[in-house]
Design a protein around this motif. Sequence first.
Motif, PDB file in Angstrom:
ATOM      1  N   PRO A   1       0.821  -1.210   0.000  1.00  0.00           N
ATOM      2  CA  PRO A   1       0.000   0.000   0.000  1.00  0.00           C
ATOM      3  C   PRO A   1       0.856   1.261   0.000  1.00  0.00           C
ATOM      4  N   ASP A   2       0.267   2.350  -0.475  1.00  0.00           N
ATOM      5  CA  ASP A   2       0.939   3.642  -0.337  1.00  0.00           C
ATOM      6  C   ASP A   2       0.981   4.060   1.129  1.00  0.00           C
ATOM      7  N   VAL A   3      -0.135   3.842   1.821  1.00  0.00           N
ATOM      8  CA  VAL A   3      -0.276   4.300   3.207  1.00  0.00           C
ATOM      9  C   VAL A   3      -0.921   3.201   4.040  1.00  0.00           C
ATOM     10  N   VAL A   4      -0.428   3.028   5.257  1.00  0.00           N
ATOM     11  CA  VAL A   4      -1.117   2.186   6.250  1.00  0.00           C
ATOM     12  C   VAL A   4      -1.649   3.116   7.335  1.00  0.00           C
ATOM     13  N   TYR A   5      -2.941   2.978   7.632  1.00  0.00           N
ATOM     14  CA  TYR A   5      -3.600   3.816   8.625  1.00  0.00           C
ATOM     15  C   TYR A   5      -3.916   2.975   9.854  1.00  0.00           C
ATOM     16  N   LEU A   6      -3.546   3.486  11.029  1.00  0.00           N
ATOM     17  CA  LEU A   6      -3.758   2.771  12.287  1.00  0.00           C
ATOM     18  C   LEU A   6      -4.529   3.653  13.264  1.00  0.00           C
ATOM     19  N   ASP A   7      -5.548   3.078  13.866  1.00  0.00           N
ATOM     20  CA  ASP A   7      -6.310   3.776  14.898  1.00  0.00           C
ATOM     21  C   ASP A   7      -6.526   2.811  16.058  1.00  0.00           C
ATOM     22  N   PRO A   8      -5.461   2.502  16.814  1.00  0.00           N
ATOM     23  CA  PRO A   8      -5.589   1.541  17.906  1.00  0.00           C
ATOM     24  C   PRO A   8      -6.455   2.096  19.030  1.00  0.00           C
ATOM     25  N   MET A   9      -7.177   1.210  19.680  1.00  0.00           N
ATOM     26  CA  MET A   9      -8.018   1.635  20.798  1.00  0.00           C
ATOM     27  C   MET A   9      -7.152   2.201  21.913  1.00  0.00           C
ATOM     28  N   PHE A  10      -7.657   3.267  22.513  1.00  0.00           N
ATOM     29  CA  PHE A  10      -6.906   3.918  23.585  1.00  0.00           C
ATOM     30  C   PHE A  10      -7.851   4.167  24.748  1.00  0.00           C
ATOM     31  N   PRO A  11      -7.491   3.716  25.947  1.00  0.00           N
ATOM     32  CA  PRO A  11      -8.404   3.828  27.090  1.00  0.00           C
ATOM     33  C   PRO A  11      -8.441   5.236  27.665  1.00  0.00           C
ATOM     34  N   GLU A  12      -9.139   6.134  26.968  1.00  0.00           N
ATOM     35  CA  GLU A  12      -9.251   7.509  27.447  1.00  0.00           C
ATOM     36  C   GLU A  12     -10.713   7.844  27.693  1.00  0.00           C
TER      37      GLU A  12
ATOM     38  N   LEU B   1       5.702  -3.202  11.719  1.00  0.00           N
ATOM     39  CA  LEU B   1       5.478  -3.913  10.471  1.00  0.00           C
ATOM     40  C   LEU B   1       4.934  -2.979   9.395  1.00  0.00           C
ATOM     41  N   ALA B   2       4.026  -2.081   9.790  1.00  0.00           N
ATOM     42  CA  ALA B   2       3.441  -1.144   8.829  1.00  0.00           C
ATOM     43  C   ALA B   2       4.507  -0.254   8.202  1.00  0.00           C
ATOM     44  N   ILE B   3       5.453   0.203   9.005  1.00  0.00           N
ATOM     45  CA  ILE B   3       6.534   1.045   8.480  1.00  0.00           C
ATOM     46  C   ILE B   3       7.351   0.279   7.445  1.00  0.00           C
ATOM     47  N   GLN B   4       7.543  -1.013   7.682  1.00  0.00           N
ATOM     48  CA  GLN B   4       8.292  -1.839   6.733  1.00  0.00           C
ATOM     49  C   GLN B   4       7.536  -2.016   5.416  1.00  0.00           C
ATOM     50  N   GLN B   5       6.197  -2.071   5.487  1.00  0.00           N
ATOM     51  CA  GLN B   5       5.407  -2.454   4.320  1.00  0.00           C
ATOM     52  C   GLN B   5       4.777  -1.278   3.573  1.00  0.00           C
ATOM     53  N   ALA B   6       4.732  -0.095   4.170  1.00  0.00           N
ATOM     54  CA  ALA B   6       4.127   1.051   3.492  1.00  0.00           C
ATOM     55  C   ALA B   6       5.122   1.691   2.529  1.00  0.00           C
ATOM     56  N   LYS B   7       4.646   2.014   1.333  1.00  0.00           N
ATOM     57  CA  LYS B   7       5.529   2.633   0.354  1.00  0.00           C
ATOM     58  C   LYS B   7       5.779   4.104   0.680  1.00  0.00           C
ATOM     59  N   ARG B   8       4.782   4.760   1.274  1.00  0.00           N
ATOM     60  CA  ARG B   8       4.931   6.194   1.507  1.00  0.00           C
ATOM     61  C   ARG B   8       4.828   6.588   2.985  1.00  0.00           C
ATOM     62  N   ARG B   9       3.720   6.237   3.614  1.00  0.00           N
ATOM     63  CA  ARG B   9       3.495   6.716   4.985  1.00  0.00           C
ATOM     64  C   ARG B   9       2.757   5.681   5.826  1.00  0.00           C
ATOM     65  N   VAL B  10       2.948   5.822   7.130  1.00  0.00           N
ATOM     66  CA  VAL B  10       2.076   5.187   8.121  1.00  0.00           C
ATOM     67  C   VAL B  10       1.492   6.319   8.954  1.00  0.00           C
ATOM     68  N   VAL B  11       0.179   6.324   9.095  1.00  0.00           N
ATOM     69  CA  VAL B  11      -0.509   7.377   9.842  1.00  0.00           C
ATOM     70  C   VAL B  11      -1.195   6.736  11.042  1.00  0.00           C
TER      71      VAL B  11
END
Length: 231
Positions: free
Chosen positions: A140-151, A181-191
């Motif tokens: 992918p060009d970009v991998v997007y991550l929105d992990p759950m955060f206990p706030e 892993l996402a940083i390794q596999q993304a062509k452009r960015r991880v957000v």
Amino acid sequence: MSDRYQLVQTPARLELHDTHDPKVGAVYVDFVDGKAQHRRKFGGGKGQDIAKAIGLHKFKHPHVIDATAGLGRESFVLATLGCTVTLLERSPIIHALLADGLIRALRSDDGEAVEIASRMTLHQTDALVWLKTITADSLPDVVYLDPMFPERQKSALVQKEMRFFHEVVGADEDGDALLELAIQQAKRRVVVKRPRHAPALQGVKPAFVIAGKAVRYDVYLGKAAPQERAE
């Protein structure tokens, strides 16, 4: 999942119900009406923080993997902005809600919603497994991550949905490994989407940050993007 939470097929859609507290209402996915419709009409287009973080001012129609799809809201926003989005969701319960929402969007009379939903592809899978197995020509060009955060959240709706998620999906305990892993596999960015004052995921400093009032987007450069610079 305990028998407290049950999937219910209503005449209109598939819903997740809390049988112990029915007053809180159901959780479901709707890409056509309500907040999704308002967001695509009045959300701010490519001026939104998420669009800046993804890099839509630089990249045209990028392929984005939403590795923590949840209820698909960010995926729908990105598809609205012209991205091709692959949604990964490991929970069979949440995947079922997403699949139902996508099918209803594709079958709706709203031509714009149909077009947007057609840019979204859903898979029930663990993102760690998926990202390890994709081939070089499908990175992918970009991998997007929105992990759950206990706030603590102010919104009753958000509280309800987060409680459902914690009960049904469980804790996000592999966010750190997923970032690496996402940083390794993304062509452009991880957000990575984070609450504004939360620590960086895995303590890894991002290349740059797009910050709003309540949330921020930490942007890391993919391994195949050495030419990029901080915004």
